[in-house]
Design an enzyme around this catalytic site. Structure first.
Site, PDB file in Angstrom:
ATOM      1  N   ASP A  31       0.643  -0.869   0.579  1.00  9.80           N
ATOM      2  CA  ASP A  31      -0.257  -0.107   0.138  1.00  9.80           C
ATOM      3  C   ASP A  31       0.552   1.493  -0.160  1.00  9.80           C
ATOM      4  OD1 ASP A  31      -2.416  -1.494   0.633  1.00  9.80           O
ATOM      5  OD2 ASP A  31      -2.326  -1.673   2.220  1.00  9.80           O
TER       6      ASP A  31
HETATM    7  N1  URA Z   1      -0.927  -6.111   3.992  1.00 10.71           N
HETATM    8  C1  URA Z   1      -1.758  -4.767   3.528  1.00 10.71           C
HETATM    9  O1  URA Z   1      -3.038  -4.743   4.362  1.00 10.71           O
HETATM   10  N2  URA Z   1      -1.014  -3.675   2.897  1.00 10.71           N
HETATM   11  C2  URA Z   1      -0.277  -3.482   2.492  1.00 10.71           C
HETATM   12  O2  URA Z   1       0.395  -3.083   2.010  1.00 10.71           O
HETATM   13  C3  URA Z   1       0.340  -5.160   2.759  1.00 10.71           C
HETATM   14  C4  URA Z   1      -0.287  -6.521   3.395  1.00 10.71           C
END
Ligand code: URA
Length: 247
Positions: free
Chosen positions: A107
């Protein structure tokens, strides 16, 4: 044995400039193949057996690159975007001309280990849901994460879309204390990679992730010397281990 390819393509891939720039180098007589000056930038060469030099420097040809990035917050795991900076914007031209792409996504506000490569086959295998490559995340979570939460994750929790997660391992590094505003510090290892998975797993047990960082993916561990935004190529050993894990 590797097949032959055009010299200008090989040199363009290796970072010596565009095809027209390479033509100019040929005209200047600074490119040699097997110790003879090259007259035509389009000649066929065998990257494995022909020795090419540019201004006396031996050209080391390779097809693939493998880069470990410590992704910082605020950049997105994509190759291009109209609004945001992408992880590719962090790489030098020396690497971007190989046209690498991120293997999977973190993310925008997640930090940590992200592999970038132009090796589509390796990337495909690593991302294959059938391979169940473990990924470990460090997270800070509001409130107190408990051993009970660990049991829930071990059994699988139901996400907001009804999907039930595969068994995941929780390690509580420091229990939080909501009364004193102290967050829990944990590590969670998951074997799959659903969208926002770690955040949604905590949401499923009524808790909120406030900081997330990936620290490993299969045999690859995030190099602790890399500050957010820094990167390096994988070592031969890391690459070997990754290939072995990929089967
Ligand atoms: N899980 C999440 O919530 N975000 C990420 O970036 C990776 C795994």
């Amino acid at each position: 044995m590797k097949q032959t390819m055009r010299l200008d393509k090989l040199l363009a891939h290796t970072g010596y400039g565009s095809r027209s720039e390479i033509k100019i180098l040929v005209k200047r007589g600074v490119i040699r193949m097997n110790d003879r000056p090259v007259k035509d930038s389009g000649i066929q060469v065998n990257p494995e057996s022909d020795v090419i030099t540019v201004e006396g420097e031996v050209v080391r040809y390779r097809e693939f690159i493998y880069v470990m990035l410590n992704k910082p917050q605020g950049v997105i795991s994509a190759t291009e975007d109209t609004r945001d900076r992408t992880v590719l914007d962090l790489l030098d031209e020396e690497y971007t001309h190989f046209q690498p792409f991120p293997v999977g996504r973190l993310d925008k506000d997640t930090e940590g280990l992200l592999l970038l490569t132009n090796d589509g086959k390796l990337a495909h295998n690593l991302l294959s849901p059938r391979k169940h490559i473990p990924k470990t995340y460090f997270a800070e979570v509001e409130g107190a994460v408990t051993e009970e939460d660990g049991k829930s994750f071990q059994q699988g929790v139901e996400l907001d879309d009804g999907y039930v997660t595969m068994p995941a391992q929780l390690v509580i590094l420091r229990p939080g204390d909501p009364e004193q505003g102290i967050v829990s510090k944990i590590e969670l290892t998951i074997m799959e990679g659903k969208f926002h998975q770690v955040k949604r797993m905590f949401q499923a047990i009524g808790k909120r992730v406030v900081f997330l960082k990936r620290i490993s993916m299969g045999p690859l561990l995030l190099d602790e010397h890399l500050l957010p935004g820094e990167y390096r190529e994988l070592t031969e050993d890391e690459l070997l281990q990754l290939r072995q894990a990929n089967g």
